[in-house]
Design an enzyme around this catalytic site. Structure first.
Site, PDB file in Angstrom:
ATOM      1  N   GLY A  56      51.710  55.348  45.810  1.00  0.00           N
ATOM      2  CA  GLY A  56      50.708  55.141  44.769  1.00  0.00           C
ATOM      3  C   GLY A  56      49.301  55.219  45.332  1.00  0.00           C
ATOM      4  N   ALA A  57      49.170  54.845  46.611  1.00  0.00           N
ATOM      5  CA  ALA A  57      47.841  54.854  47.221  1.00  0.00           C
ATOM      6  C   ALA A  57      47.284  56.281  47.279  1.00  0.00           C
ATOM      7  CB  ALA A  57      47.894  54.236  48.605  1.00  0.00           C
TER       8      ALA A  57
ATOM      9  N   GLY B 217      26.367  25.003  41.539  1.00  0.00           N
ATOM     10  CA  GLY B 217      26.809  24.841  40.158  1.00  0.00           C
ATOM     11  C   GLY B 217      26.820  26.178  39.438  1.00  0.00           C
ATOM     12  N   GLY B 218      26.634  26.103  38.130  1.00  0.00           N
ATOM     13  CA  GLY B 218      26.662  27.322  37.330  1.00  0.00           C
ATOM     14  C   GLY B 218      25.575  28.311  37.719  1.00  0.00           C
TER      15      GLY B 218
END
Ligand code: HXC
Length: 517
Positions: A407-408, A172-173
């Protein structure tokens, strides 16, 4: 009137009750599952005799469901501080033998006190998680305490290192506290993390999935990237937490600890001179480069089995902790994809938060093409890495081993985003793209109209290779500080790091930037 003796006996009895946790029967069940108890875990984590407990006498104050008839001092979590190889840390360990380690109001507030003290004293926190989640009987008081913990995890983020070891259920949370911390270590087969369990999933989506497949250590170590390390036992997990702490400074105002090394800083790494294959498309394992250049070849790899096309982890160089980021040519040719960008961006930001210099080893043909990547938001994810490198002001040193395309090239610690030292090996190929792709675009018509198209294409590829796929243009522009023989890499990095350790680089004051999440 109570005598001194009686008072002492009273105290001792209370401590004995606290130490007994949920009782021997439940301890036996814990052991049968192959799990240590909370106290055994802390003993293993910390230096002998160093643990100082706090809040052993805290009790829950829930009266519903007959809870007031079952009060166990300590309320299911053992908290305190101790040392790892002589350096202090704060820690807590949830005790599954007490209400399944579930987190009620007071249990949660004990963890909050640990986080508050760690922040106030500038010390790392190691949390050992083994819990059924929110204590059902305590309702919203339990949820409130969870949120108090989350808030503190966020407040401490980037100020003191936070490490979560998951040694049982974490559902859960409850998963969000570990998720906010810097590192998650999971014990294989006993640790499980998920937001909703298999039964809820079956009801909502009609999928059948086991606990293990849904949220086991393998799943989070290979598919989701939630965890950073998988271990085979409690003991191994705790040993790893100790190792990790040893690489890190106590807080963001300190330098990382140094470690004396018998490995000469000026050691020549002869094997690197012949490591790069002559064929550009042939892979090699970048970990061989890492092991050659680091002190005694030691490397603590982080998230080794997730997004393996990029390798990140800690090592020492001339005794200094360094963070290493390296494209891995033997997986997806070292392309940057969504997961690799996320993995490396988070690692770079961690290192920058805690004054750990970065070494980047580049061999990247670019971002991974494909609709999966585009629709999954590679633009947004790749931007995180660019953002992280640009934002980082720790010493940054980059070595281009082979490909640095498109871009790399910019993203992977280029000079333009303020790397302090940019080196390349003679095998470096720095260009907008590889020769095959480039020639198809700029010489399409020429190839089509040639009498022998294939021969013409090959000639043009060769020509492009010679003219552009090398380090000389970048070196000529000063984008590289030097082109070096690979065997000199360690000594060059070590010599430069020595003068970068006191580097100061300022960025404009702001509340915080807006990293593309
Ligand atoms: C109170 C709990 C508990 C809980 C377990 N126990 N979980 N008590 N609150 N959440 C108790 C059991 O009653 C039992 O008590 C003891 O712990 C051991 O549990 P077992 O079921 O016998 O152990 P096991 O078979 O190993 O199963 C462990 C388990 C299971 C998988 C964790 O107990 C379970 O499913 N528990 C509920 C998990 C859950 O749904 N939690 C809420 C999640 S939501 P006795 O006295 O018999 O020893 C959540 C939200 C957080 O946590 C939100 C934060 C914002």
């Amino acid at each position: 009137m109570e005598t001194t003796r009686q008072r002492l006996d009273n105290l001792r009895n209370r401590k004995v009750r606290a130490e007994a946790g949920g009782g021997q029967e439940r301890v036996d069940v814990q052991h049968k599952k192959g799990k240590l108890t909370a106290r055994e875990r802390l003993d293993y984590l910390l230096d002998d005799g160093s643990f100082q407990e706090i809040d052993a006498l805290v009790e829950h104050r829930c009266k519903d469901f007959d809870m007031d008839k079952n009060i166990i001092p300590g309320d299911g979590v053992v908290c305190g501080h101790g040392t790892i190889d002589g350096r202090p840390i704060y820690c807590f360990a949830q005790d599954f033998t007490v209400y399944g380690g579930s987190l009620g109001e007071m249990h949660g507030l004990k963890i909050c006190k640990v986080l508050d003290m760690a922040l106030k004293n500038g010390l790392p926190v190691v949390g050992l998680n083994d819990s059924g989640g929110a204590r059902i009987q305590e309702g919203v008081a339990s949820l409130g305490s969870y949120a108090e913990i989350f808030f503190r995890n966020v407040r401490a983020s980037g100020v003191v290192p936070q490490i979560s070891v998951i040694m049982g259920p974490c559902a859960g949370g409850a998963v969000y506290s570990p998720a906010i911390t810097d590192f998650v270590i999971m014990v294989d087969k006993t640790a499980h993390m998920f937001i909703t369990g298999p039964e809820v999933i079956k009801t909502v989506t009609n999928e059948d999935v086991s606990f293990e497949d849904l949220g086991g250590a393998t799943t989070h170590g290979t598919k989701s990237g939630v965890s950073h390390f998988t271990t085979q036992s409690d003991e191994e997990a705790l040993e790893l937490a100790r190792q990790l702490v040893n690489y890190l400074p106590a807080n963001n105002m300190e330098k990382a600890p140094t470690k004396s090394s018998s490995d000469p800083a000026d050691r020549v790494c002869t094997s690197l001179d012949s490591l790069i294959p002559d064929d550009d498309n042939k892979p090699y394992d970048v970990r061989k480069v890492i092991e050659e250049i680091t002190d005694n070849g030691a490397f603590l790899e982080v998230q080794a089995d997730w997004a393996a096309n990029i390798v990140v982890g800690f090592a020492h160089l001339a005794g200094n902790t360094v963070g290493i980021v390296a494209n891995q040519p033997c997986i997806l040719a070292g392309c940057l994809d969504i997961d690799a960008s996320d993995k490396a961006a988070r690692f770079v930001r961690f290192c920058d938060s805690f004054n750990i210099p970065l070494i980047t080893l580049v061999d990247v043909p670019g971002f991974l093409p494909g609709t999966n990547q585009e629709w999954g938001g590679i633009i947004r994810h790749g931007a995180k890495l660019l953002y992280a490198y640009s934002e980082a002001t720790v010493p940054k040193m980059t070595v281009i081993l082979r490909k640095a395309y498109g871009g790399a090239y910019d993203v992977m610690g280029s000079k333009h985003i303020r790397s302090d030292l940019n080196l390349a090996w003679p095998s470096a190929k720095i260009a907008v793209m590889g020769a095959d792709g480039a020639v198809e675009i700029i010489h399409r018509n020429r190839i089509k109209s040639a009498r022998n198209s294939e021969q013409e294409r090959e000639r043009l590829v060769e020509d492009f290779n010679e003219k552009l796929l090398n380090p000389w243009k970048a070196a000529g522009l000063g984008y590289l500080d030097d082109v070096i023989e690979p065997s000199q890499t360690r000594r060059r990095l070590a010599a430069t790091l020595a003068i970068l350790l006191d580097k100061e680089e300022l960025r404009p004051a702001r509340k915080h930037g807006n990293i593309p999440l």
